[in-house]
Design a protein around this motif. Structure first.
Motif, PDB file in Angstrom:
ATOM      1  N   PHE A 129       0.818  -1.202   0.000  1.00 45.97           N
ATOM      2  CA  PHE A 129       0.000   0.000   0.000  1.00 45.97           C
ATOM      3  C   PHE A 129       0.858   1.260   0.000  1.00 45.97           C
ATOM      4  O   PHE A 129       0.624   2.198  -0.753  1.00 45.97           O
ATOM      5  N   PHE A 173       2.459   1.787  -3.283  1.00 47.04           N
ATOM      6  CA  PHE A 173       1.409   2.208  -4.182  1.00 47.04           C
ATOM      7  C   PHE A 173       1.224   3.724  -4.144  1.00 47.04           C
ATOM      8  O   PHE A 173       1.245   4.409  -5.159  1.00 47.04           O
ATOM      9  N   GLU A 222       2.433   6.595  -6.908  1.00 47.38           N
ATOM     10  CA  GLU A 222       1.488   7.565  -7.462  1.00 47.38           C
ATOM     11  C   GLU A 222       2.048   8.979  -7.339  1.00 47.38           C
ATOM     12  O   GLU A 222       1.954   9.779  -8.257  1.00 47.38           O
ATOM     13  N   GLU A 235       4.708   9.460  -9.950  1.00 52.37           N
ATOM     14  CA  GLU A 235       4.106   9.683 -11.266  1.00 52.37           C
ATOM     15  C   GLU A 235       3.661  11.136 -11.407  1.00 52.37           C
ATOM     16  O   GLU A 235       3.879  11.774 -12.435  1.00 52.37           O
ATOM     17  N   ARG A 236       3.030  11.657 -10.371  1.00 54.12           N
ATOM     18  CA  ARG A 236       2.546  13.037 -10.428  1.00 54.12           C
ATOM     19  C   ARG A 236       3.683  14.030 -10.506  1.00 54.12           C
ATOM     20  O   ARG A 236       3.581  15.038 -11.195  1.00 54.12           O
ATOM     21  N   ILE A 242       6.570  13.462 -11.885  1.00 56.97           N
ATOM     22  CA  ILE A 242       7.105  13.389 -13.251  1.00 56.97           C
ATOM     23  C   ILE A 242       6.243  14.234 -14.177  1.00 56.97           C
ATOM     24  O   ILE A 242       6.758  15.030 -14.975  1.00 56.97           O
ATOM     25  N   THR A 243       4.925  14.106 -14.027  1.00 58.40           N
ATOM     26  CA  THR A 243       4.024  14.900 -14.864  1.00 58.40           C
ATOM     27  C   THR A 243       4.273  16.391 -14.659  1.00 58.40           C
ATOM     28  O   THR A 243       4.308  17.157 -15.617  1.00 58.40           O
ATOM     29  N   VAL A 287       7.455  17.349 -16.504  1.00 56.69           N
ATOM     30  CA  VAL A 287       7.223  17.316 -17.949  1.00 56.69           C
ATOM     31  C   VAL A 287       6.398  18.542 -18.367  1.00 56.69           C
ATOM     32  O   VAL A 287       6.669  19.181 -19.382  1.00 56.69           O
ATOM     33  N   ARG A 288       5.410  18.883 -17.540  1.00 57.92           N
ATOM     34  CA  ARG A 288       4.542  20.031 -17.835  1.00 57.92           C
ATOM     35  C   ARG A 288       5.329  21.339 -17.798  1.00 57.92           C
ATOM     36  O   ARG A 288       5.186  22.187 -18.678  1.00 57.92           O
ATOM     37  N   ILE A 347       8.492  21.806 -18.316  1.00 59.37           N
ATOM     38  CA  ILE A 347       9.353  21.890 -19.499  1.00 59.37           C
ATOM     39  C   ILE A 347       8.525  22.273 -20.722  1.00 59.37           C
ATOM     40  O   ILE A 347       8.915  23.122 -21.515  1.00 59.37           O
ATOM     41  N   ALA A 348       7.339  21.673 -20.829  1.00 57.44           N
ATOM     42  CA  ALA A 348       6.496  21.925 -22.003  1.00 57.44           C
ATOM     43  C   ALA A 348       6.059  23.390 -22.078  1.00 57.44           C
ATOM     44  O   ALA A 348       6.167  24.011 -23.136  1.00 57.44           O
ATOM     45  N   VAL A 349       5.589  23.963 -20.956  1.00 53.81           N
ATOM     46  CA  VAL A 349       5.072  25.328 -21.034  1.00 53.81           C
ATOM     47  C   VAL A 349       6.184  26.367 -21.137  1.00 53.81           C
ATOM     48  O   VAL A 349       5.956  27.478 -21.595  1.00 53.81           O
ATOM     49  N   HIS A 361       8.767  25.993 -23.053  1.00 53.34           N
ATOM     50  CA  HIS A 361       9.297  25.990 -24.423  1.00 53.34           C
ATOM     51  C   HIS A 361       8.204  25.817 -25.465  1.00 53.34           C
ATOM     52  O   HIS A 361       8.184  24.824 -26.177  1.00 53.34           O
ATOM     53  N   ARG A 380       5.462  20.485 -26.077  1.00 49.83           N
ATOM     54  CA  ARG A 380       5.835  19.078 -26.187  1.00 49.83           C
ATOM     55  C   ARG A 380       6.123  18.458 -24.828  1.00 49.83           C
ATOM     56  O   ARG A 380       6.904  18.988 -24.036  1.00 49.83           O
ATOM     57  N   ARG A 414       2.730  11.270 -21.077  1.00 53.37           N
ATOM     58  CA  ARG A 414       2.045  11.309 -19.779  1.00 53.37           C
ATOM     59  C   ARG A 414       0.567  11.015 -19.869  1.00 53.37           C
ATOM     60  O   ARG A 414      -0.126  11.035 -18.855  1.00 53.37           O
ATOM     61  N   THR A 461      -1.818  20.369 -19.186  1.00 52.21           N
ATOM     62  CA  THR A 461      -0.703  21.210 -19.642  1.00 52.21           C
ATOM     63  C   THR A 461      -1.229  22.318 -20.551  1.00 52.21           C
ATOM     64  O   THR A 461      -0.896  23.499 -20.384  1.00 52.21           O
TER      65      THR A 461
END
Lengths: 113, 226
Positions: free
Chosen positions: A81, A84, A88, A91-92, A94-95, A98-99, A101-103, A105, B54, B59, B67
């Motif tokens: 548990f 688990f 989670e 994972e969040r 990482i998102t 990633v987000r 970096i995305a916004v 560029h 990108r 994800r 995003t």
């Protein structure tokens, strides 16, 4: 008899590994004490199986080995548990990265040459 | 009122250009989130006139939408957002009809429904899966809708701020409905046309994947909020 010896040796192995990890500051004091305590308990029960039976009868279970098995299942379920939830969270995170970096560029249509 | 269409895209180089161009005629800007596609989705979308963000790691659709939402609100100062798709299942001509309740102040959230409209050749298994999804959503979120997993939505700026999607994969659709209820946002349904083609059916979630969605929702409800 053989099983008892193996169990004790394995417990000693686990304790020495943990103490080494602790000295290298790779695990917390809390984890070190918890882990050492757990394996010390295993050694105790391996050497004196009748104590486990006594404890088992005290909490209302027939045999010591059964009690150990029940506790092991509960402990494992709890650890799964925790993993688990931890996974989670990872994972969040990482998102989130990633987000970010995305916004930071965006490639806009007018930048095309 | 500045309106922005958000398109999450994953490996859609053959269809994304048409989606972007169609949507552009009805909104002030289009933001495409390229969710780590291995094809040229990003380049194609930009050439078609979209701002492309990108994801360096895939994800999922929920994450991509979030995003796009954050970018549209913070960097583009959008007043209203439209969730649109990359694979040509949705009809861009219906965007103004979806935005209308937001622009007139009638609602904060407009949800597209395939069942108020006329879904073009929807397969039987999908129809059944959707019926189950309706029951599930009613039970879990207490929100009664005719179509629970429709990706065509319009949101006011206020609603977009409140509907923070944390379920990265397909379960985001349920999470959005859940939050609509929890935050007491005013919502309406509007009939939309969804066209199913062989190509898009092969790619979009099958009824089996619904189990994955249910799993994600239950996990979120019972574990991560502890």
């Amino acid at each position: 008899m053989t099983f008892q010896v193996i169990l004790v040796l394995f417990a000693l192995f686990a304790i020495t590994r943990t103490s080494r990890q602790y000295r290298k500051r790779k695990v917390s004091l809390y984890w070190f004490l918890l882990w050492t305590g757990l394996w010390a308990l295993v050694i105790g029960i391996a050497l004196y199986p009748t104590t486990a039976d006594a404890i088992a009868r005290f909490v209302g279970v027939e045999r010591g080995a059964d009690l150990a098995l029940y506790l092991a299942v509960v402990l494992l379920a709890y650890l799964v548990f925790r993993l688990f939830v931890r996974q989670e969270e990872t994972e969040r995170s990482i998102t989130q990265v990633v987000r970010q970096i995305a916004v930071q560029h965006p490639s806009k249509p007018d930048e095309t040459h | 009122m500045k309106t922005i269409a958000l398109i999450p895209a994953y490996n859609e180089e053959s269809r994304i250009a048409a989606s972007v161009r169609d949507a552009r005629s009805f909104v002030d800007g289009v933001v495409v989130v390229d969710d780590c596609s291995v094809d040229r989705t990003g380049e194609v979308a930009r050439a078609a006139g979209a701002i492309v963000l990108r994801h360096v790691i895939n994800r999922g659709q929920g994450a991509a939408l979030q995003t796009a939402t954050e970018y549209a609100l913070d960097a583009l100062n959008a007043d209203a957002l439209v969730h649109f798709d990359a694979d040509g299942q949705m009809v861009a001509r219906e965007i103004p009809m979806m935005l209308e309740p937001i622009l007139s102040g009638e609602a904060d959230v407009v949800l597209g429904s395939r069942f108020l409209g006329r879904a073009t050749n929807m397969p039987f298994t999908r129809r059944m899966a959707n019926r189950l999804a309706r029951l599930f959503t009613l039970a879990i979120s207490g929100i009664a809708l005719t179509d629970t997993h429709n990706g065509f939505r319009a949101l006011s700026r206020k609603a977009a701020r409140e509907l923070t999607v944390t379920l990265d994969r397909m379960a985001h659709a349920s999470q959005i409905l859940d939050l609509v209820k929890v935050r007491r946002l005013r919502y309406v349904e509007r009939p939309v046309t969804i066209t199913y083609s062989e190509e898009t059916l092969a790619k979009s979630p099958s009824s089996f994947r619904a189990f994955g969605i249910v799993k994600d929702i239950l996990k979120d409800k019972f574990f991560t909020r502890i």
